[in-house]
Write a protein that holds these residues in place. Structure first.
Motif, short mmCIF file in Angstrom:
data_model
loop_
_atom_site.label_atom_id
_atom_site.label_comp_id
_atom_site.label_asym_id
_atom_site.label_seq_id
_atom_site.Cartn_x
_atom_site.Cartn_y
_atom_site.Cartn_z
N VAL A 61 -45.54 -15.54 10.63
CA VAL A 61 -45.31 -15.02 9.27
C VAL A 61 -43.98 -14.25 9.24
CG1 VAL A 61 -46.24 -13.56 7.42
CG2 VAL A 61 -47.81 -14.82 8.90
N MET A 62 -43.77 -13.42 10.28
CA MET A 62 -42.54 -12.61 10.31
C MET A 62 -41.30 -13.48 10.42
SD MET A 62 -43.21 -9.52 9.81
CE MET A 62 -41.53 -8.95 9.86
N THR A 63 -41.35 -14.45 11.31
CA THR A 63 -40.13 -15.26 11.50
C THR A 63 -39.86 -16.10 10.23
OG1 THR A 63 -41.47 -16.84 12.72
CG2 THR A 63 -40.13 -15.37 14.02
N ARG A 64 -40.94 -16.54 9.58
CA ARG A 64 -40.75 -17.31 8.34
C ARG A 64 -40.10 -16.44 7.26
NH1 ARG A 64 -46.17 -19.40 6.69
NH2 ARG A 64 -46.11 -17.87 5.04
N LEU A 65 -40.47 -15.15 7.27
CA LEU A 65 -39.89 -14.24 6.28
C LEU A 65 -38.44 -13.88 6.61
CD1 LEU A 65 -42.73 -11.56 5.78
CD2 LEU A 65 -41.83 -13.13 4.07
N LEU A 66 -38.18 -13.61 7.89
CA LEU A 66 -36.91 -12.96 8.24
C LEU A 66 -35.75 -13.90 8.62
CD1 LEU A 66 -37.88 -9.68 10.02
CD2 LEU A 66 -36.25 -9.96 8.19
N LEU A 67 -36.06 -14.97 9.34
CA LEU A 67 -34.94 -15.78 9.84
C LEU A 67 -34.10 -16.40 8.73
CD1 LEU A 67 -36.27 -17.32 13.17
CD2 LEU A 67 -35.09 -15.16 12.76
N PRO A 68 -34.73 -16.92 7.66
CA PRO A 68 -33.89 -17.44 6.57
C PRO A 68 -33.01 -16.35 5.98
CG PRO A 68 -36.19 -18.07 6.26
CD PRO A 68 -36.16 -17.10 7.40
N ARG A 69 -33.55 -15.14 5.96
CA ARG A 69 -32.79 -14.00 5.44
C ARG A 69 -31.55 -13.74 6.30
NH1 ARG A 69 -30.47 -11.82 2.38
NH2 ARG A 69 -30.30 -9.60 2.08
N LEU A 70 -31.73 -13.83 7.62
CA LEU A 70 -30.60 -13.60 8.52
C LEU A 70 -29.56 -14.72 8.41
CD1 LEU A 70 -32.21 -12.20 11.77
CD2 LEU A 70 -31.07 -11.00 9.91
N GLU A 71 -30.05 -15.91 8.15
CA GLU A 71 -29.11 -17.03 8.02
C GLU A 71 -28.20 -16.83 6.81
OE1 GLU A 71 -31.68 -20.43 8.47
OE2 GLU A 71 -31.88 -19.93 10.60
N GLU A 72 -28.70 -16.08 5.81
CA GLU A 72 -27.85 -15.77 4.64
C GLU A 72 -26.81 -14.70 4.98
OE1 GLU A 72 -30.44 -14.38 1.57
OE2 GLU A 72 -31.62 -16.21 1.62
N MET A 73 -26.95 -14.08 6.13
CA MET A 73 -26.09 -12.93 6.47
C MET A 73 -24.99 -13.32 7.45
SD MET A 73 -27.41 -10.18 5.01
CE MET A 73 -26.80 -8.85 6.03
N THR A 74 -24.65 -14.60 7.50
CA THR A 74 -23.71 -15.04 8.54
C THR A 74 -22.32 -14.39 8.40
OG1 THR A 74 -23.34 -16.96 7.18
CG2 THR A 74 -24.74 -17.28 9.11
N ARG A 75 -22.01 -13.86 7.20
CA ARG A 75 -20.67 -13.26 7.04
C ARG A 75 -20.72 -11.73 7.06
NH1 ARG A 75 -19.03 -16.70 2.32
NH2 ARG A 75 -18.45 -14.68 1.48
#
Ligand SMILES: Nc1ncnc2c1ncn2[C@@H]1O[C@H](COP(=O)(O)OP(=O)(O)OP(=O)(O)O)[C@@H](O)[C@H]1O
Ligand SMILES: O=c1ccn([C@@H]2O[C@H](COP(=O)(O)OP(=O)(O)O)[C@@H](O)[C@H]2O)c(=O)[nH]1
Length: 227
Positions: free
Chosen positions: A67-81
């Motif tokens: 559940v946590m990785t599904r919530l957070l990893l896409p969020r981090l992928e938006e933070m690449t810059r």
């Protein structure tokens, strides 16, 4: 473009992660990410993951890894810059491995604080939910009792700071943190800070980070709104 900087702060509940993250974000201009805030926003918004997460948090348990990785990893992928500092993730070895496959961390801060200090602090912790600002009636009380200094909005206490939930959380932290700490130690990016007061630990963290990232003149914590 300046090199990006990615850091994680770890420590048991009440160890000062939120307090120190706020100082780091202000001093160095990193985006501050908090897994706990993210989970609470999902609960407030009644998302599927939020409804599921609530059933664990109420019992003082961690939310399951998937559940946590599904919530957070896409969020981090938006933070690449962005450069960022993450508080509250990873909390298990599986999460650390998932994070590892998404990005390279530059630094991990681990806080080592005595148990009695943690208990005292959490029984007196008050939070402004919208910003994540934390207060303590002894250490950093709000200017007006029960109100956030900046917005004037009411402060709340988390259900999971209640003593029943707290004992389970502290025990659990010890078990799950050790392999993560060992992993980051083996990568050579772990820095551990021990003590009973954030004010005494902070100068060491500040000088470590000063050697790694340029400071900015930014004075307000940069909190990236979660989708
Ligand atoms: N990475 C994570 N893995 C599993 N559950 C998590 C994670 N991050 C947050 N949670 C869940 O959300 C709850 C609230 O998160 P938060 O980070 O505020 O935790 P906390 O335990 O109150 O932290 P602390 O007291 O250390 O600031 C946690 O108690 C846990 O149940
Ligand atoms: O030296 C310190 C650092 C923090 N706190 C308080 O202890 C509580 C827990 O701190 P924080 O939320 O930063 O810890 P976390 O749970 O995020 O690790 C908060 O009420 C802080 O105001 C304190 O009394 N003394």
């Amino acid at each position: 473009m300046a090199k990006l900087f990615r850091a994680v702060i770890m420590g048991p509940p009440g160890s000062g992660k939120g307090t120190i993250s706020e100082r780091i974000a202000q001093r160095f201009g990193l985006a501050r990410l908090s897994s706990g805030d993210f989970v609470r926003e999902n609960i407030a918004a009644n998302t599927d993951a939020g409804v599921l997460a609530k059933t664990y948090i109420e019992r003082g348990l961690l939310v399951p890894d998937h559940v946590m990785t599904r919530l957070l990893l896409p969020r981090l992928e938006e933070m690449t810059r962005h450069s960022w500092l993450m508080d509250g993730f990873p909390r298990t070895l599986a999460q650390a491995k998932a994070l590892n496959s998404t990005c390279d961390l530059d630094l991990v801060i681990s806080l080592n604080i005595p148990y009695e200090t943690l208990k005292e602090r959490l029984s007196d912790r008050w939070i402004h939910p919208a910003s994540g600002r934390v207060y303590n009636m002894g250490f950093n009380p709000p200017h007006v009792q029960g109100r956030d200094d900046i917005s004037g909005e009411p402060l709340i206490q988390h259900d999971d700071d209640k003593p029943e939930a707290l004992v389970a959380r502290l025990r659990h932290y010890k078990d799950v943190a050790k392999p993560i700490i060992d992993l980051y130690k083996s990568k050579g990016i772990l820095h551990t800070f021990s003590g009973t007061e954030t004010d005494r630990i902070w100068p060491y963290i500040n000088s470590l980070l000063s050697t790694k990232i340029p400071s900015t003149s930014q004075t307000d914590t940069q909190r990236i709104p979660m989708p």
